[in-house]
Motif scaffolding. Structure first.
Motif, PDB file in Angstrom:
ATOM      1  N   GLY A 176     -11.379  15.986   2.445  1.00  0.00           N
ATOM      2  CA  GLY A 176     -11.728  15.463   1.126  1.00  0.00           C
ATOM      3  C   GLY A 176     -10.879  16.078   0.029  1.00  0.00           C
ATOM      4  N   ILE A 177     -10.755  17.402   0.076  1.00  0.00           N
ATOM      5  CA  ILE A 177      -9.931  18.093  -0.920  1.00  0.00           C
ATOM      6  C   ILE A 177      -8.466  17.691  -0.756  1.00  0.00           C
ATOM      7  CG2 ILE A 177      -9.161  20.337  -1.744  1.00  0.00           C
ATOM      8  CD1 ILE A 177     -11.830  21.478  -0.886  1.00  0.00           C
ATOM      9  N   ALA A 178      -8.023  17.568   0.486  1.00  0.00           N
ATOM     10  CA  ALA A 178      -6.635  17.179   0.744  1.00  0.00           C
ATOM     11  C   ALA A 178      -6.354  15.783   0.205  1.00  0.00           C
ATOM     12  CB  ALA A 178      -6.349  17.236   2.245  1.00  0.00           C
ATOM     13  N   ALA A 179      -7.317  14.861   0.367  1.00  0.00           N
ATOM     14  CA  ALA A 179      -7.124  13.489  -0.126  1.00  0.00           C
ATOM     15  C   ALA A 179      -7.052  13.464  -1.648  1.00  0.00           C
ATOM     16  CB  ALA A 179      -8.258  12.590   0.376  1.00  0.00           C
ATOM     17  N   SER A 180      -7.923  14.247  -2.303  1.00  0.00           N
ATOM     18  CA  SER A 180      -7.901  14.303  -3.767  1.00  0.00           C
ATOM     19  C   SER A 180      -6.587  14.912  -4.267  1.00  0.00           C
ATOM     20  CB  SER A 180      -9.084  15.132  -4.280  1.00  0.00           C
ATOM     21  OG  SER A 180     -10.303  14.529  -3.913  1.00  0.00           O
ATOM     22  N   TRP A 230      -3.847   1.826  -0.068  1.00  0.00           N
ATOM     23  CA  TRP A 230      -4.476   0.539   0.267  1.00  0.00           C
ATOM     24  C   TRP A 230      -5.861   0.771   0.894  1.00  0.00           C
ATOM     25  CZ3 TRP A 230      -2.288  -3.035  -2.309  1.00  0.00           C
ATOM     26  CH2 TRP A 230      -0.899  -3.156  -2.413  1.00  0.00           C
ATOM     27  N   ILE A 231      -5.922   1.780   1.748  1.00  0.00           N
ATOM     28  CA  ILE A 231      -7.198   2.076   2.412  1.00  0.00           C
ATOM     29  C   ILE A 231      -8.196   2.652   1.410  1.00  0.00           C
ATOM     30  CG2 ILE A 231      -8.300   3.486   4.183  1.00  0.00           C
ATOM     31  CD1 ILE A 231      -5.641   3.360   5.741  1.00  0.00           C
ATOM     32  N   ARG A 232      -7.709   3.568   0.572  1.00  0.00           N
ATOM     33  CA  ARG A 232      -8.615   4.216  -0.370  1.00  0.00           C
ATOM     34  C   ARG A 232      -9.189   3.206  -1.364  1.00  0.00           C
ATOM     35  NH1 ARG A 232      -5.258   7.582  -2.690  1.00  0.00           N
ATOM     36  NH2 ARG A 232      -5.570   9.197  -1.130  1.00  0.00           N
ATOM     37  N   TYR A 233      -8.346   2.291  -1.855  1.00  0.00           N
ATOM     38  CA  TYR A 233      -8.809   1.322  -2.853  1.00  0.00           C
ATOM     39  C   TYR A 233      -9.390   0.048  -2.227  1.00  0.00           C
ATOM     40  CZ  TYR A 233      -6.249   4.272  -6.126  1.00  0.00           C
ATOM     41  OH  TYR A 233      -5.801   5.327  -6.878  1.00  0.00           O
ATOM     42  N   ARG A 234      -9.453   0.031  -0.888  1.00  0.00           N
ATOM     43  CA  ARG A 234     -10.072  -1.076  -0.145  1.00  0.00           C
ATOM     44  C   ARG A 234      -9.395  -2.412  -0.471  1.00  0.00           C
ATOM     45  NH1 ARG A 234     -16.482  -0.504  -0.501  1.00  0.00           N
ATOM     46  NH2 ARG A 234     -16.301  -1.714   1.435  1.00  0.00           N
ATOM     47  N   LEU A 235      -8.072  -2.367  -0.522  1.00  0.00           N
ATOM     48  CA  LEU A 235      -7.263  -3.572  -0.719  1.00  0.00           C
ATOM     49  C   LEU A 235      -6.467  -3.843   0.553  1.00  0.00           C
ATOM     50  CD1 LEU A 235      -5.846  -3.143  -4.348  1.00  0.00           C
ATOM     51  CD2 LEU A 235      -7.400  -4.912  -3.569  1.00  0.00           C
ATOM     52  N   GLU A 275     -20.830  -1.282  -9.762  1.00  0.00           N
ATOM     53  CA  GLU A 275     -21.596  -0.057  -9.936  1.00  0.00           C
ATOM     54  C   GLU A 275     -20.767   1.166  -9.538  1.00  0.00           C
ATOM     55  OE1 GLU A 275     -25.174  -0.453  -7.764  1.00  0.00           O
ATOM     56  OE2 GLU A 275     -25.992  -2.038  -9.032  1.00  0.00           O
ATOM     57  N   GLY A 276     -19.491   1.149  -9.972  1.00  0.00           N
ATOM     58  CA  GLY A 276     -18.626   2.293  -9.722  1.00  0.00           C
ATOM     59  C   GLY A 276     -17.985   2.322  -8.353  1.00  0.00           C
ATOM     60  N   GLN A 277     -18.276   1.363  -7.511  1.00  0.00           N
ATOM     61  CA  GLN A 277     -17.704   1.338  -6.168  1.00  0.00           C
ATOM     62  C   GLN A 277     -16.653   0.231  -6.064  1.00  0.00           C
ATOM     63  OE1 GLN A 277     -18.492   3.598  -3.803  1.00  0.00           O
ATOM     64  NE2 GLN A 277     -19.859   4.569  -5.315  1.00  0.00           N
ATOM     65  N   ARG A 278     -15.582   0.532  -5.331  1.00  0.00           N
ATOM     66  CA  ARG A 278     -14.544  -0.463  -5.106  1.00  0.00           C
ATOM     67  C   ARG A 278     -15.050  -1.563  -4.177  1.00  0.00           C
ATOM     68  NH1 ARG A 278      -9.435  -0.028  -7.945  1.00  0.00           N
ATOM     69  NH2 ARG A 278      -9.296   2.132  -8.618  1.00  0.00           N
ATOM     70  N   VAL A 279     -14.759  -2.794  -4.567  1.00  0.00           N
ATOM     71  CA  VAL A 279     -15.131  -3.935  -3.739  1.00  0.00           C
ATOM     72  C   VAL A 279     -13.909  -4.354  -2.935  1.00  0.00           C
ATOM     73  CG1 VAL A 279     -15.944  -6.321  -3.751  1.00  0.00           C
ATOM     74  CG2 VAL A 279     -16.847  -4.673  -5.402  1.00  0.00           C
ATOM     75  N   PRO A 280     -14.026  -4.560  -1.633  1.00  0.00           N
ATOM     76  CA  PRO A 280     -12.862  -4.971  -0.836  1.00  0.00           C
ATOM     77  C   PRO A 280     -12.222  -6.225  -1.394  1.00  0.00           C
ATOM     78  CG  PRO A 280     -14.706  -4.390   0.585  1.00  0.00           C
ATOM     79  CD  PRO A 280     -15.247  -4.414  -0.811  1.00  0.00           C
TER      80      PRO A 280
END
Length: 379
Positions: A176-180, A230-235, A275-280
């Motif tokens: 998690g820290i590495a991804a941030s 792409w994976i993180r933003y669900r695109l 609600e603050g969550q990315r939609v695919p």
């Protein structure tokens, strides 16, 4: 370049009907002519009163003859004076028709009167003062550009160290820290690259090389560079083309940079949130190989751009309403896209509907590549 722009502005103003002509000369001498005519009229009136008081007969022909004799010196003076000034007028008009008015003004060598020679001296003094100031500004610009380039390159080393730390964090079980950390590093890397490209725009003709580029391979490479995002933003990016290979004539580095900027914008704004969550969502990259041009279309289905902001998106530092809700926006990405595309001889268009998405289209003409060389020489 500034001198040429000023010169063109002056030439344009003069060409709109303000060149020096005989009519202009007579208008300049209107006061002298008026005073001379008033003097002749007063002299004739005095003559008439004197003759009348003496009870001497006189005819209109005598008065007209006297008025003609009085006007002769005036006409002679105006003719000689205009003949003396005319070469200077012609020289000025010839230089007003040129493109480099300030520089050509220094070659005026037809001054005949003291006034013309004073004007000539003033032009020389103004030009040399302007040239000295311009040299100072150019030196300041080069220093700033050198500083920016060195600073950006020095920042590459810390970025490499941060990347190594990401690997260590992954190995220590802290993904998690590495991804941030990776996300922030990518943003910092993007900002530094944008800084470098902005500085290089001033030397575009020295930093570009037109070559044949396989477009689909370039686009796939850009998509793959952002696979983590792409994976993180669900695109889910998709490339659509009816051919296996499409070749275009462009500069590989600059064209790749502007495509990358468009993709980064899609990553930032191309997915809706609930609600603050990315939609695919999906991101389409369509390539159309036409007879006259190759079109590359980048389409996302994200938050879109408000209608009142669309006309300004290519202006530098303009972030609009979306920029106020996304504090990381710089307002420089699309400006660099537009500027680099124009200097490569390509065109870029943007269409967006708020809440529905944004489409950016790059058009690479198959003819008229000579426009690129002309664009480079006008920087």
């Amino acid at each position: 370049m500034v001198g040429t722009m000023v010169g063109r502005a002056i030439a344009g103003k003069r060409a709109s009907g303000m060149k020096l002509t005989l009519r202009d000369y007579l208008l300049d001498q209107a006061r002298l002519i008026l005073f001379w005519l008033v003097g002749i009229c007063l002299l004739l009136a005095l003559f008439c009163l004197y003759i009348t008081s003496r009870h001497v007969n006189y005819s209109l022909a005598i008065l007209l003859y006297g008025a003609g004799l009085g006007l002769f010196p005036l006409v002679l003076h105006l003719g000689i004076d205009y003949w003396q000034r005319r070469p200077f007028y012609l020289a000025v008009n010839a230089r007003l028709d040129g493109e480099r008015v300030l520089e050509e003004a220094l070659t005026l060598d037809d001054a005949r009167t003291r006034e013309q020679r004073a004007l000539q001296d003033l032009l020389h003094a103004y030009y040399y003062s302007y040239e000295k100031e311009l040299r100072g500004l150019e030196e300041q610009r080069k220093f700033t550009e050198l500083f920016v380039n060195r600073f950006a390159h020095q920042m590459k080393t810390p970025l490499t160290v941060i990347q190594l730390l990401e690997g260590e964090l992954q190995g220590e079980g802290q993904p998690g820290i590495a991804a941030s950390l990776q996300e922030e590093r990518n943003r910092l890397d993007q900002s530094i690259n944008m800084m470098l490209q902005t500085a290089r725009l001033h030397e575009f003709s020295l930093d570009s090389r037109m070559e044949t580029v396989e477009l689909l391979a370039l686009l796939r490479g850009i998509i793959n560079e952002h696979k983590t995002e792409w994976i993180r933003y669900r695109l889910f990016p998709k490339i659509e083309c009816d051919r296996e290979e499409v070749f275009v004539r462009t500069d590989l580095k600059w064209f790749g940079f502007l495509c990358d900027q468009i993709v980064r914008n899609a990553l930032q704004y191309g997915s809706k949130t609930a609600e603050g969550q990315r939609v695919p969502g999906s991101f389409w990259l369509r390539v159309r190989d036409g007879e006259d041009a190759v079109e590359v279309q980048f389409q996302d289905f994200g938050i879109g751009i408000p209608a009142e902001d669309v006309r300004y998106v290519f202006q530098p530092f303009y972030t609009g309403r979306n920029g106020r809700t996304h504090s990381r926006a710089t307002g420089m990405g699309l400006y660099l896209v537009k500027t680099a595309a124009q200097r490569l001889g390509h065109t870029v268009e943007l269409h967006s509907v708020e809440g529905e998405g944004t489409t950016v289209t790059l058009r690479l003409a198959k003819s008229g590549y000579y426009e690129v060389a002309r664009n480079m020489t006008t920087l």
